[in-house]
Design a protein around this motif. Structure first.
Motif, PDB file in Angstrom:
ATOM      1  N   TYR A   1       0.849  -1.188   0.000  1.00 37.69           N
ATOM      2  CA  TYR A   1       0.000   0.000   0.000  1.00 37.69           C
ATOM      3  C   TYR A   1       0.885   1.238   0.000  1.00 37.69           C
TER       4      TYR A   1
ATOM      5  N   TYR B   1      -0.385   4.979  -0.893  1.00 37.98           N
ATOM      6  CA  TYR B   1      -1.054   6.154  -0.334  1.00 37.98           C
ATOM      7  C   TYR B   1      -2.487   6.216  -0.842  1.00 37.98           C
TER       8      TYR B   1
ATOM      9  N   SER C   1     -10.741  -1.133   3.315  1.00 36.22           N
ATOM     10  CA  SER C   1     -10.041   0.127   3.581  1.00 36.22           C
ATOM     11  C   SER C   1      -9.760   0.311   5.068  1.00 36.22           C
TER      12      SER C   1
ATOM     13  N   TYR D   1      -8.496  -1.752   6.980  1.00 40.26           N
ATOM     14  CA  TYR D   1      -7.322  -2.538   7.364  1.00 40.26           C
ATOM     15  C   TYR D   1      -6.046  -2.038   6.693  1.00 40.26           C
TER      16      TYR D   1
ATOM     17  N   VAL E   1      -2.942   0.169   6.237  1.00 47.38           N
ATOM     18  CA  VAL E   1      -2.029   1.063   6.935  1.00 47.38           C
ATOM     19  C   VAL E   1      -0.702   1.064   6.197  1.00 47.38           C
ATOM     20  N   ASP E   2       0.097   2.103   6.413  1.00 46.46           N
ATOM     21  CA  ASP E   2       1.417   2.168   5.786  1.00 46.46           C
ATOM     22  C   ASP E   2       2.247   0.961   6.193  1.00 46.46           C
TER      23      ASP E   2
ATOM     24  N   ILE F   1       1.844  -2.161   5.251  1.00 49.77           N
ATOM     25  CA  ILE F   1       1.147  -3.449   5.280  1.00 49.77           C
ATOM     26  C   ILE F   1       1.742  -4.356   4.200  1.00 49.77           C
TER      27      ILE F   1
ATOM     28  N   LEU G   1      -2.814  -3.448  13.885  1.00 50.28           N
ATOM     29  CA  LEU G   1      -3.317  -2.085  14.008  1.00 50.28           C
ATOM     30  C   LEU G   1      -3.160  -1.619  15.447  1.00 50.28           C
ATOM     31  N   GLU G   2      -3.083  -0.299  15.628  1.00 46.36           N
ATOM     32  CA  GLU G   2      -2.918   0.267  16.965  1.00 46.36           C
ATOM     33  C   GLU G   2      -4.271   0.663  17.549  1.00 46.36           C
TER      34      GLU G   2
ATOM     35  N   SER H   1      -6.486   2.527  14.763  1.00 42.59           N
ATOM     36  CA  SER H   1      -5.854   3.654  14.070  1.00 42.59           C
ATOM     37  C   SER H   1      -6.464   3.964  12.708  1.00 42.59           C
ATOM     38  N   THR H   2      -7.116   3.004  12.070  1.00 41.12           N
ATOM     39  CA  THR H   2      -7.730   3.249  10.762  1.00 41.12           C
ATOM     40  C   THR H   2      -9.177   3.715  10.875  1.00 41.12           C
TER      41      THR H   2
ATOM     42  N   LYS I   1      -0.681  -2.495  20.222  1.00 39.79           N
ATOM     43  CA  LYS I   1      -0.897  -2.978  18.863  1.00 39.79           C
ATOM     44  C   LYS I   1      -1.547  -4.360  18.956  1.00 39.79           C
TER      45      LYS I   1
END
Length: 187
Positions: free
Chosen positions: A73, A75, A103, A105, A107-108, A110, A133-134, A157-158, A173
């Motif tokens: 992923y 951006y 979407s 799930y 994150v930068d 991944i 994820l956090e 976080s998402t 996390k």
């Protein structure tokens, strides 16, 4: 391909359109001589239109040739998500309707994602089984409540919300199962 052989994630052709299988319900009759029925929840590729289709185990569906490319992923560009091929650095853009609930799930960093291509055009995203994820917001742990196994809601976080065990706190996390959307353990 027989209906009984179809699995989640398969891409099939039906009524001149291409569909991805998202969910399968199997029902078998109680009496003798009845046929096993499969109820498929399918989404159009591309487009995301939903279709429920019931077939007997012996009915045929034509499987469509699909190419999978390992991607990472990159951006979000407006309503579109941009992924980069891990081998030749080709960029693939998928719009929000093609991504759907996945979407939540993304994150930068991944890893383990695949873009599905039909005739070199990106049509769908396949996520890894679990993502990390956090937890950004959840209720504090109740002291002495370790004997009960009550889950509590947590915002990640998402932006998605899942139920986590009471011992999970803000800032930790956690691993989330992308198929069920459930807590899968600490990361």
């Amino acid at each position: 391909m027989k209906a009984a052989d179809i699995k989640k994630g398969n891409v099939v052709e039906h009524d001149g359109k291409v569909w991805q299988i998202r969910d399968i319900e199997r029902s078998s009759p109680q009496g003798r001589g009845g046929n096993v029925t499969f109820r498929f929840t399918m989404y159009a590729v591309p487009g995301g239109q939903k279709l429920d289709l019931s077939l007997r185990a012996d009915d045929d569906l034509k499987e469509t040739e699909l190419t999978r490319r390992a991607v990472s992923y990159s951006y979000k560009d407006g309503e579109a998500f941009v992924f980069m091929d891990s081998e030749d650095y080709t960029q693939y853009t998928l719009d929000a309707s093609a991504i759907g609930d996945a979407s939540g799930y993304l994150v930068d960093g991944i890893e383990g994602c695949y873009v599905q291509l039909i005739d070199d055009a990106p049509v769908a995203l396949q996520l890894p089984q679990n993502v990390t994820l956090e937890v950004i917001e959840t209720a504090p742990e109740l002291k002495g409540a370790t004997a009960t196994k009550r889950p509590k809601p947590a915002r990640l976080s998402t932006g998605i919300e899942i139920l986590v065990p009471e011992y999970i706190s803000t800032g930790e996390k956690v691993m989330v199962n992308t198929t069920t959307g459930e807590f899968a353990g600490r990361a």
